[in-house]
Design a protein around this motif. Structure first.
Motif, short mmCIF file in Angstrom:
data_model
loop_
_atom_site.label_atom_id
_atom_site.label_comp_id
_atom_site.label_asym_id
_atom_site.label_seq_id
_atom_site.Cartn_x
_atom_site.Cartn_y
_atom_site.Cartn_z
N TYR A 219 0.46 -0.92 0.04
CA TYR A 219 -0.01 0.32 0.28
C TYR A 219 1.20 0.86 -0.17
O TYR A 219 2.23 0.96 0.99
N ASN A 220 0.83 2.20 -0.80
CA ASN A 220 1.42 3.33 -1.09
C ASN A 220 3.05 3.00 -1.35
O ASN A 220 4.23 3.38 -0.90
N ALA A 221 3.05 1.81 -2.10
CA ALA A 221 4.41 1.83 -2.52
C ALA A 221 5.36 2.47 -3.41
O ALA A 221 6.95 2.53 -3.49
N GLN A 222 4.65 3.63 -3.83
CA GLN A 222 5.18 4.60 -4.30
C GLN A 222 6.60 5.18 -3.78
O GLN A 222 7.65 6.22 -4.39
N CYS A 223 6.45 5.66 -2.65
CA CYS A 223 7.66 6.20 -1.68
C CYS A 223 8.12 5.78 -1.51
O CYS A 223 9.17 5.91 -1.30
N PHE A 224 8.79 3.99 -2.29
CA PHE A 224 10.13 3.32 -2.35
C PHE A 224 10.72 4.14 -3.68
O PHE A 224 11.87 3.61 -3.67
N VAL A 225 10.47 4.71 -4.54
CA VAL A 225 10.53 4.20 -5.89
C VAL A 225 11.62 5.62 -6.01
O VAL A 225 12.49 6.01 -6.50
N GLN A 226 11.59 6.40 -5.07
CA GLN A 226 12.51 7.65 -4.77
C GLN A 226 13.76 7.47 -4.33
O GLN A 226 14.69 7.30 -4.55
N TYR A 227 13.51 6.14 -3.44
CA TYR A 227 14.90 5.24 -3.29
C TYR A 227 15.86 4.21 -4.08
O TYR A 227 16.45 4.34 -4.75
N LEU A 228 14.47 4.11 -4.53
CA LEU A 228 15.32 2.33 -6.30
C LEU A 228 15.47 3.43 -6.79
O LEU A 228 16.49 3.43 -8.16
N SER A 229 14.82 4.04 -7.98
CA SER A 229 15.49 5.36 -8.47
C SER A 229 16.92 6.19 -8.89
O SER A 229 17.29 6.34 -9.83
N GLY A 230 17.05 5.75 -7.46
CA GLY A 230 18.87 5.94 -7.23
C GLY A 230 19.48 4.64 -7.47
O GLY A 230 20.82 4.91 -7.67
N CYS A 231 18.84 4.34 -7.72
CA CYS A 231 20.82 2.77 -8.22
C CYS A 231 20.34 2.12 -9.50
O CYS A 231 19.88 1.64 -10.02
N LYS A 232 21.39 3.07 -9.95
CA LYS A 232 21.91 3.17 -11.40
C LYS A 232 21.78 2.10 -11.81
O LYS A 232 21.79 2.18 -13.05
N ASN A 233 22.19 0.80 -11.54
CA ASN A 233 22.63 -0.89 -12.04
C ASN A 233 21.38 -1.31 -11.27
O ASN A 233 22.01 -2.61 -11.32
N LEU A 234 20.34 -0.71 -11.52
CA LEU A 234 19.23 -1.52 -11.22
C LEU A 234 18.77 -2.13 -12.54
O LEU A 234 18.88 -1.45 -13.82
N ARG A 235 18.70 -3.88 -12.99
CA ARG A 235 17.94 -4.25 -13.72
C ARG A 235 16.58 -5.08 -13.82
O ARG A 235 16.05 -5.08 -15.22
N THR A 236 16.52 -5.57 -13.39
CA THR A 236 14.78 -6.11 -13.25
C THR A 236 14.15 -5.35 -11.46
O THR A 236 14.75 -5.39 -10.83
N ILE A 237 12.52 -4.83 -12.68
CA ILE A 237 11.98 -4.26 -11.26
C ILE A 237 9.87 -4.90 -11.40
O ILE A 237 9.95 -4.70 -13.39
N LYS A 238 10.08 -6.18 -11.16
CA LYS A 238 8.83 -6.43 -10.60
C LYS A 238 7.93 -5.47 -9.43
O LYS A 238 7.87 -5.58 -8.20
#
Length: 527
Positions: A219-238
């Motif tokens: 619920y309200n998972a959009q608050c995690f996006v600002q952290y995840l968007s800073g991970c430059k080597n992220l390749r898989t997102i579900k």
């Protein structure tokens, strides 16, 4: 122990008995094995066998504990009293699972901090229903366990600030999974933690090692996006079954991490606008769009016009008919490297399947489930054009023997076909395909349909008298399920009971049963 030997005396002739004492020795040859070799033997055993070996002797008990790398504990509060002894014995654990019942209290922050100090070499951690663990406990764990590579948390109560601590303090973290967290609330225009109510996200730089993230049932998972968007080597997102709109979040993720190669979207409020933002990831190879009713052919066209590296594409249209031939035609134009295509609740026709079969020459796996427009003509098209197709799955489609006949000589690379709920396909057609394709070919038809057809075939030629008696018996048992008013129940259970009893009585009677008509299919291959 005294043993008597008899030796032949060549001078005197007779046997001379000689008695001597032989000392019996019971020796443990495992004592010659060093502890390192013994631990290697234990590592090749199952969990239950390791537990049994630890009860053999004190040495095995000690070596087994010191060499164990996987440990799963019931993380209820009652375990806190024996944690010191447990972690003293299992001090080499690198993969730990703490699972608790949702109805009982779990371990607290102090226990989690103690675990992190006793097991500094942890590389994998699972937390399940540990509701008494807060952001403070997660922060201490992340500080002490700097070798962590994979973390999975489900049904816990901490919020996004714990994620910030993990990404900051675990430099080797590669895989992160967050499911059913209850520590996030919406306060005003920003997201806060439910425990300390501190606004999150300011000044965070991200993790350079994180490669895969899964957000599920949040619920309200959009608050995690600002952290995840800073991970430059992220390749898989579900992102699976998370509430709220996601178009803006997908824009932020794709703008800051254009190197993403795998995206899973399931039951989300995302529209064609979100797919347009996602098309910025031109290296995208795997895309799952599952039960997103706002996505249409236009969104699919945006993806395929820029993401030419797509290898796997799964589309579940949820029977909304908003994704059809137009979107699939765009797939055939923009995805020449497509190897796997799964269509669920989508209605493609010959108009779209023909260009896919012609342009996507590397297509190896194709699944069509609940596609009401996929018939004999569409399957024949696949059989004539898909030269690289290896696996084919058809479920709930109006396909008959005539369509499957095209697979007899077409699709030279085909090795496996799975059919389910295709009522017009007969068992004889399946056997004919097996004989034509050879031993390396596997084809399966829904078990219930095959059994019913075999029962019909076995009924041909049976004795009429015995058949009438059995029919009356089965009919009587099928109508036993009556309502209180005396009316027959309309529940489908009666039909199933009749079918089951039909099979059982025929087997018991050696194949006799009521007369019926078998499958009307000649020995020749279907036309």
């Amino acid at each position: 122990m005294e043993i008597e030997f008899r030796f032949l005396n060549y001078e005197s002739g007779p046997l001379v008995p000689i008695k001597c004492l032989v000392q019996s020795v019971h020796r443990d040859y495992t004592l010659d094995l060093p502890d390192e070799c013994l631990s290697q033997v234990f590592s090749s055993l199952s969990q239950s066998d390791r537990n049994k070996c630890s009860l053999v002797c004190h040495r095995w008990y000690k070596v087994e504990g010191q060499s164990r790398q996987r440990l799963s504990l019931h993380a209820a509060s009652a375990i806190e009293t024996i944690l010191p002894n447990l972690l003293t014995r299992f001090d080499s654990v690198t993969k730990l699972a703490l699972k608790n019942d949702r109805r009982t209290d779990s371990i607290t922050d102090d226990s989690l901090s103690f675990i992190s100090t006793k097991l500094p070499r942890l590389t994998r951690l699972k937390l399940r229903s540990c509701k008494q663990i807060t952001e403070q406990g997660i922060s201490t764990l992340a500080t002490n366990s700097r070798w962590l590579r994979k973390i999975s948390c489900a049904s816990c109560s901490f919020g996004p600030s714990a994620l910030a601590a993990i990404l900051t303090s675990c430099p080797l973290l590669e895989d992160l999974s967050l499911k059913r967290l209850r520590g996030v609330i919406n306060k005003g225009n920003g997201y806060t933690n439910s425990t300390d109510e501190v606004v999150i996200g300011a000044g965070f730089t991200g993790s350079d090692s994180l490669k895969s993230v899964c957000l599920k049932d949040l619920y309200n998972a959009q608050c995690f996006v600002q952290y995840l968007s800073g991970c430059k080597n992220l390749r898989t997102i579900k992102i699976l079954r998370c509430s709220g709109p996601w178009d803006v979040s997908l824009d932020e993720i794709s703008s800051r991490i254009p190197g993403i190669t795998e995206v899973h979207l399931e039951k989300l409020q995302v529209s064609d606008k979100g797919l347009y933002f996602l098309s910025k990831c031109i290296d995208l190879e795997i895309l799952h769009i599952v039960k997103t009713p706002e996505c249409t052919d236009a969104g699919i066209a945006e993806i395929t016009s820029k993401c030419h590296m797509l290898r796997k594409l799964h589309i579940d249209g949820w029977r909304t008919n908003r994704i059809g031939d137009l979107g699939l035609i765009e797939i055939s134009k923009g995805c020449p490297k497509l190897q796997e295509l799964v269509l669920v609740g989508v209605n493609p026709t010959f108009r779209s399947l023909d260009p896919i079969a012609y342009n996507c020459r590397q297509l190896e796996r194709l699944a069509m489930c609940g596609c009401e427009t996929v018939g004999d003509r569409e399957v024949a098209c696949l059989g004539s054009r898909c030269t690289m197709l290896r696996k084919l799955c058809i479920k709930g489609c109006p396909v008959s023997d005539n369509g499957l006949a095209a697979l007899g000589q077409g699709c030279p690379s085909l090795v496996k076909v799975k059919l389910k709920r295709c009522g017009a396909v007969s068992a004889k057609c399946i056997e004919w395909l097996r004989s034509v394709r050879g031993e390396g070919f596997s084809i399966t038809l829904d078990t219930m349909e095959l059994q019913q057809e075999q029962d019909m075939d076995s009924a041909v030629g049976s004795e009429t008298g015995v058949g009438d008696q059995m029919t009356e018996m089965i009919d009587g048992m099928a109508t036993m399920d009556l309502s209180s008013g005396g009316q027959a129940s309309q529940h489908p259970r009666g039909g199933r009971m009749r079918a089951l009893m039909l099979v059982a009585i025929r087997r018991f009677s050696g194949g006799a049963g009521p007369s019926g008509s078998g499958a009307n299919l000649n020995d020749n291959p279907p036309a």
